[in-house]
Structures are given as C-alpha cells and as structure tokens.
Design an enzyme around this catalytic site. Structure first.
Site, PDB file in Angstrom:
ATOM      1  N   GLN A 162       0.500  -1.072   0.049  1.00 29.17           N
ATOM      2  CA  GLN A 162       0.270  -0.124   0.196  1.00 29.17           C
ATOM      3  C   GLN A 162       0.883   0.973   0.043  1.00 29.17           C
ATOM      4  O   GLN A 162       0.550   2.604  -0.392  1.00 29.17           O
ATOM      5  CB  GLN A 162      -0.641   0.180   1.331  1.00 29.17           C
ATOM      6  CG  GLN A 162      -2.161  -1.167   1.300  1.00 29.17           C
ATOM      7  CD  GLN A 162      -2.849  -0.644   2.138  1.00 29.17           C
ATOM      8  OE1 GLN A 162      -3.117  -1.284   3.062  1.00 29.17           O
ATOM      9  NE2 GLN A 162      -3.846  -0.679   1.905  1.00 29.17           N
ATOM     10  N   HIS A 198      -3.698  -8.112   0.343  1.00 26.52           N
ATOM     11  CA  HIS A 198      -2.903  -6.918   0.254  1.00 26.52           C
ATOM     12  C   HIS A 198      -1.672  -7.066  -0.799  1.00 26.52           C
ATOM     13  O   HIS A 198      -1.166  -7.496  -1.781  1.00 26.52           O
ATOM     14  CB  HIS A 198      -2.779  -6.001   0.884  1.00 26.52           C
ATOM     15  CG  HIS A 198      -3.357  -5.047   0.838  1.00 26.52           C
ATOM     16  ND1 HIS A 198      -3.772  -4.040  -0.091  1.00 26.52           N
ATOM     17  CD2 HIS A 198      -4.219  -4.500   1.603  1.00 26.52           C
ATOM     18  CE1 HIS A 198      -4.943  -3.389   0.569  1.00 26.52           C
ATOM     19  NE2 HIS A 198      -5.500  -3.470   1.455  1.00 26.52           N
ATOM     20  N   LEU A 228      -7.695   1.653   2.780  1.00 25.33           N
ATOM     21  CA  LEU A 228      -6.701   2.955   2.485  1.00 25.33           C
ATOM     22  C   LEU A 228      -6.552   3.253   0.890  1.00 25.33           C
ATOM     23  O   LEU A 228      -6.686   4.520   0.873  1.00 25.33           O
ATOM     24  CB  LEU A 228      -5.870   2.707   3.927  1.00 25.33           C
ATOM     25  CG  LEU A 228      -6.276   2.521   4.731  1.00 25.33           C
ATOM     26  CD1 LEU A 228      -4.888   1.991   5.766  1.00 25.33           C
ATOM     27  CD2 LEU A 228      -6.555   4.122   5.438  1.00 25.33           C
ATOM     28  N   GLU A 283      -5.837  -7.096   5.336  1.00 25.45           N
ATOM     29  CA  GLU A 283      -3.627  -7.713   5.079  1.00 25.45           C
ATOM     30  C   GLU A 283      -2.825  -8.380   4.375  1.00 25.45           C
ATOM     31  O   GLU A 283      -2.105  -8.104   3.220  1.00 25.45           O
ATOM     32  CB  GLU A 283      -2.812  -7.089   6.072  1.00 25.45           C
ATOM     33  CG  GLU A 283      -4.189  -5.756   7.348  1.00 25.45           C
ATOM     34  CD  GLU A 283      -4.332  -4.508   6.291  1.00 25.45           C
ATOM     35  OE1 GLU A 283      -3.577  -4.091   4.834  1.00 25.45           O
ATOM     36  OE2 GLU A 283      -5.135  -3.598   6.741  1.00 25.45           O
TER      37      GLU A 283
END
Ligand code: CO
Length: 163
Positions: A51, A135, A90, A132
């Site tokens: 990210q 990701h 986010l 997460e």
C-alpha cells in the site's frame, strides 16, 4: 520514522505479489516503524507494505485500544466461520462494500524481532488479517464483489475503519 504516501487504486503495485522477507533486519524494522506511523496518521486499523509501494510481505494491524501487531511473511493457517462485513480500504478511499470474511482466523509469521509468532483473531482482527494478507497477493476486497456496482460511496465517515 516517516509518514509515507498511500497508493490509491488502480496503482499497479497494488496488483502485484509481494516478496518474502529473507531477514528481519534493520531495514525491515524501519519499514515496520514507518508503516505504523503511516497507519496512525491515516487512522487506519491496518496497513500492508504494498500500500506504500513496497513489495515485501509485511503487515501491521492496530485495533482501537489494542497493541500494535507487526507480521512479516504472514500466512493464514486456519480459518473458520463466515460472516458478512462492510469493508473499506485505505487505497480505495471513501468507498465501502459488503463482502464475506471468516469469523476466526489463525495466522503465523515473524514479529519485529524475527521471532515466530502465531496470532488468533476473531471478528475485526480476523477481517484485518485476511484483508492485509490479501494485499500481499495483489488481492483487494473489491475482487469479492459481484460487480463494481456493489461498491458504494460514503459521504459521511462511517464506523467502518479502513484497512
Ligand atoms: Co486495504
């Protein structure tokens, strides 16, 4: 420590598979510290290294009022149950979608000192671990939606944290 800019969808690194960390050395510890500071700054409950454009298998999670968790090379070893959650990310600011996540998850990995740890999470912690770790494989929660029409914009901040 530094607050780093967060990439937004559809930035290409968000779709790449991150590499395993070979040694939890000073540079990885600095990365963890920067990720924690960035997560605090944006008031997220979790952050994965891609990210911020770093393609390494590192995640941090901090649930409201709880201890900060850092996991290097995390892997989910057990999951159970299923529940529908409202999720945000986010990297896709201002949007939410309803998807299915596990109720309970057990993950293993290395901590900031390179020691093996195992985390058992339920509810929001299980959701954050799945989100997460996704990701790190270039997977975003929008991939679980039937279509992008199912994504909705939130005008007023909801209770759902971004992860
Ligand atoms: Co996210």
């Amino acid at each position: 420590m530094a607050v780093l800019p967060i990439l937004t969808y559809p930035n290409p690194p968000l779709r790449q598979k991150s590499k395993r960390v070979r040694n939890v050395d000073g540079s990885v510890q600095r990365l963890i510290d920067d990720m924690v500071e960035t997560m605090h700054y944006v008031q997220g409950v979790g952050l994965a290294a891609p990210q911020i454009g770093v393609l390494l298998r590192v995640i941090v999670i901090e649930l409201p009022g709880e201890e900060t968790l850092a996991l290097v090379n995390p892997q989910i070893v057990k999951r159970s149950g299923e529940r529908t959650v409202e999720e945000g990310c986010l990297c896709i600011p201002g949007y939410r979608g309803e998807i299915k996540r596990s109720v309970k998850v057990t993950a293993k990995g290395l901590d900031r000192q390179g020691r093996e740890i195992r985390i058992k999470g339920e509810g929001l912690l299980a959701q954050a671990l799945e989100h997460e770790i996704d990701h790190l494989n270039g997977v975003l929660y929008i991939d679980y939606l039937e279509s992008m029409d199912k994504l909705y914009k939130v005008v007023v901040e909801t209770e759902t944290p971004e992860i």
